[in-house]
Motif scaffolding. Structure first.
Motif, PDB file in Angstrom:
ATOM      1  N   ASN A 171     -35.229  10.764 -10.508  1.00 60.72           N
ATOM      2  CA  ASN A 171     -33.999  11.313 -11.061  1.00 60.72           C
ATOM      3  C   ASN A 171     -32.773  10.645 -10.449  1.00 60.72           C
ATOM      4  N   SER A 172     -31.796  10.386 -11.263  1.00 56.03           N
ATOM      5  CA  SER A 172     -30.529   9.814 -10.810  1.00 56.03           C
ATOM      6  C   SER A 172     -29.491  10.041 -11.888  1.00 56.03           C
ATOM      7  N   GLU A 173     -28.233   9.752 -11.527  1.00 59.57           N
ATOM      8  CA  GLU A 173     -27.121   9.841 -12.464  1.00 59.57           C
ATOM      9  C   GLU A 173     -26.929  11.250 -13.015  1.00 59.57           C
ATOM     10  N   GLY A 174     -27.364  12.263 -12.247  1.00 64.51           N
ATOM     11  CA  GLY A 174     -27.075  13.636 -12.617  1.00 64.51           C
ATOM     12  C   GLY A 174     -25.708  14.054 -12.106  1.00 64.51           C
ATOM     13  N   TYR A 191     -31.578  11.759 -15.301  1.00 61.67           N
ATOM     14  CA  TYR A 191     -32.673  11.227 -16.103  1.00 61.67           C
ATOM     15  C   TYR A 191     -33.853  12.179 -16.214  1.00 61.67           C
ATOM     16  N   ILE A 192     -33.941  13.185 -15.332  1.00 63.13           N
ATOM     17  CA  ILE A 192     -35.088  14.083 -15.341  1.00 63.13           C
ATOM     18  C   ILE A 192     -34.709  15.466 -15.850  1.00 63.13           C
ATOM     19  N   LEU A 193     -33.829  16.156 -15.138  1.00 55.83           N
ATOM     20  CA  LEU A 193     -33.517  17.536 -15.495  1.00 55.83           C
ATOM     21  C   LEU A 193     -32.884  17.648 -16.873  1.00 55.83           C
ATOM     22  N   ALA A 194     -32.246  16.591 -17.327  1.00 55.65           N
ATOM     23  CA  ALA A 194     -31.550  16.673 -18.613  1.00 55.65           C
ATOM     24  C   ALA A 194     -32.475  16.477 -19.797  1.00 55.65           C
ATOM     25  N   ARG A 195     -33.733  16.098 -19.553  1.00 51.88           N
ATOM     26  CA  ARG A 195     -34.522  15.733 -20.733  1.00 51.88           C
ATOM     27  C   ARG A 195     -36.002  16.063 -20.636  1.00 51.88           C
ATOM     28  N   GLU A 196     -36.402  16.876 -19.668  1.00 46.71           N
ATOM     29  CA  GLU A 196     -37.825  17.169 -19.565  1.00 46.71           C
ATOM     30  C   GLU A 196     -38.158  18.627 -19.861  1.00 46.71           C
TER      31      GLU A 196
END
Length: 630
Positions: A171-174, A191-196
């Motif tokens: 994850n990055s760029e949150g 990249y992770i929390l926004a789309r999983e």
């Protein structure tokens, strides 16, 4: 290039002297070294010091493109600081990062073209690097996080109650925000929390300023779903019973794009969409903003100022990247709460705009000092507009564009010096829109089109008290501010490790000096013996083991010689593998060799073992990465 053999008389001593001079250049930098650019770093103000780490840096004494650094740096903010150009490293404190995972940089020594940035979660005394960690096996335990105690400059791997929350490496760029008063931080998006598929995925991290960290997922108690934001921003504001978070901008990753605005598969959030997280009720709300809406963008930064009487809160935003038109912004906007009114600001004295060129800046970080001095740290300075028509101006040292800028949010004048004594007053551009005066007394106390929910109106009827904490640096004098036993970069082995030195953090300055001096003494002894033998008309044949394949003198102590010729800097070291670029296009990873640039229209490039490195803005080829303003 110097060659051994074929000469008599003083040639051998002269050659050895040149080697000695080269070795002397490896000694710690005592004075004059400057940090020219910073990119994709973590940034926070704690204990009256500006901290940054895990990014990519360029310096004025090596001629190299930006590279990762094994240090956490800090700039004391209790005295006036010149920010008109590159930062003198004698002003900085630093200590080594505890692990290679924290260095940052997605593709080894060079920045990821699409950005790969983590954050600091923090309280009154401690920093916690979170997400965007590099390398495999990030932690031996999933429920761990590194902490940096700013009181004693010590690192510690902490066990966090609550179990594993997310893959910190991927994850990055949150977006994140911290409330030091309560020792509470939040992270969402990326990249992770926004789309999983996590419902209202927001990580809550708490220390309560007692060094006992714990985290949890905040799934929300009713209300609106949380924002799905990539490369936007989020700030903490002292409203509600326990504070609120304000999130906006960036890419909307909730679903595939429908307007085909970008080639990344996602649309951009309009700046009329403002998300509010009430910490007390753990609820997300949405409110529509009005006024001079900024153009759609990502990779901007923002920070908060509160009126002296707390009747309004101003969120100042600057810069950003437009992926539709391939353009970087240099403008300033302010969002005033609780009016939810955007205003475009006519700022002045921006150091990036002093020449005839008008570049923008993106991938920078903002943090606020004393409500009134917004420190804009790092970023990519980009000139031009259009696909394949942009160039990066700070890949190598270019002190025309300072790595740290300061915007006075009372006047919206960019300052050449940071002044710790500045005090905030509400600027005229704000009072003209919401009423009141420089001390506050705002008359516009709700959104133009009323509140979208009664519950949100109730949240804004409360205000959290100001933080009364006094940092230790204000009590302990200048030595406490510099960090006591810490070392500043000019006194460490180097302020940034070179791109070929990835495997070690570096020796202490005394060890390096001892090694170098020992080698010099040894060489001097050998030189004396050889000269004495030559004086007896005896000859010697050069040892071929000391020659490279072309007969050139090879590296000493594994450090490649640097040849400067015709403006080109070439690192000569055999076995350096070409580096492939990992291009992260919003979740789609593509590995490919770097394209070779068109040298016909570019200034001299920087080459490592014959491999040319082309720097890109979000995957777009940059025709040149050095530039001199007209």
């Amino acid at each position: 290039m110097l060659r051994v053999g074929g000469g008599r008389g003083l040639f051998a001593p002269l050659f050895s002297a040149s080697i000695c001079l080269h070795l002397l250049s490896l000694l710690p930098h005592a004075h004059g070294r400057s940090m020219c650019s910073i990119l994709d770093q973590r940034t926070a103000i704690v204990d009256d010091k500006l901290y940054f780490s895990s990014g990519n840096y360029s310096f004025d004494d090596d001629g190299l493109p930006r590279y990762t650094s094994p240090y956490i740096y800090w700039l004391p903010l209790n005295e006036t600081v010149d920010v008109s150009g590159a930062i003198d490293t004698t002003l900085l404190g630093s200590v080594s990062l505890p692990h290679r995972h924290l260095w940052g940089g997605k593709i080894g020594p060079f920045p990821d073209p699409g950005g790969y940035s983590g954050v600091f979660l923090y309280d009154h005394t401690t920093l916690y690097p979170f997400t965007a960690l590099s390398g495999e096996d990030i932690y031996e335990q999933d429920n761990s996080i590194w902490s940096f105690n700013t009181s004693n400059n010590e690192w510690k791997l902490e066990t966090v109650a609550g179990g594993k929350q997310l893959d910190q490496s991927a994850n990055s760029e949150g977006i994140s925000a911290s409330d030091p008063r309560t020792g509470t931080s939040f992270f969402t998006g990326g990249y992770i929390l926004a789309r999983e598929g996590y419902p209202n995925a927001t990580v809550k991290f708490q220390t309560a300023n007692d060094g006992d960290p714990q985290w949890s997922f905040e799934t929300g108690n009713g209300g609106m779903p949380g924002p799905d934001i990539l490369k936007g921003d989020m700030v903490y504001v002292r409203k509600g019973q326990a504070g609120i978070l304000i999130a906006f901008g960036g890419y909307n990753t909730a679903y595939p794009g429908v307007t085909d605005e970008t080639d990344r598969g996602y649309d951009l959030h309009p700046f009329s969409d403002i998300w509010i997280f009430d910490i007390y009720s753990s609820t997300w709300f949405h409110q529509t903003a009005t006024g001079d809406l900024p153009e759609h963008r990502a990779e901007f930064c923002a920070a908060v100022s509160s009126a002296p009487d707390d009747s309004s809160f101003q969120i100042t935003m600057t810069g950003g990247w437009d992926p539709i038109n391939f353009k970087s912004y240099n403008d300033v906007y302010v969002l005033s709460l609780p009016a939810f009114r955007w205003m475009k600001v006519k700022d002045s004295n921006n150091p990036d705009l002093k020449g005839s060129d008008k570049p923008g800046r993106n991938r920078h970080k903002c943090t606020m000092w004393n409500e009134t001095s917004m420190l804009v740290v790092g970023g990519e300075v980009t000139l031009g507009q259009g696909q394949d028509k942009t160039s990066l101006l700070t890949v190598t040292c270019n002190d025309t564009y300072p790595p740290i800028r300061v915007l006075d949010t009372s006047t919206y004048i960019w300052k050449e010096k940071f002044d710790p004594e500045s005090v905030y007053s509400v600027p005229k551009v704000v009072t003209d829109a919401i009423g009141g005066d420089s001390s506050g007394s705002a008359r516009m106390t709700q959104p133009e089109h009323t509140w979208e929910s009664d519950e949100l109106a109730e949240v804004f009827s409360h205000t959290v008290e100001r933080d009364s904490y006094i940092p230790p640096s204000r009590l302990g004098g200048a030595e406490a501010s510099r960090g006591g036993d810490s070392t500043s970069p000019e006194n460490s082995s180097d302020a940034g490790v070179g791109p070929n030195d990835q495997d070690s953090v570096g020796l202490e300055p005394g060890a390096i000096a001892g090694i170098v001096v020992g080698v010099i003494v040894g060489i001097a002894a050998i030189v004396g013996l050889v000269w004495a033998l030559r004086s007896r008309r005896q000859t010697s044949t050069p040892n071929r083991a000391e020659l490279g394949a072309d007969g050139a003198a090879s590296s000493i102590m594994g450090v490649p010689l640097v040849e400067r010729w015709g403006g080109k800097v070439e690192q000569r070291k055999t076995g350096l593998d070409p580096i492939a670029t990992d291009r992260y296009e919003l979740g789609v990873q593509k590995s490919s060799p770097q394209p070779k640039p068109d040298y016909a229209a570019t200034p001299p490039s920087y080459e490592l073992s014959g491999q040319s490195y082309v720097y890109e803005v979000h995957g777009d080829d940059v025709k040149s990465f050095t530039h001199t303003p007209q």
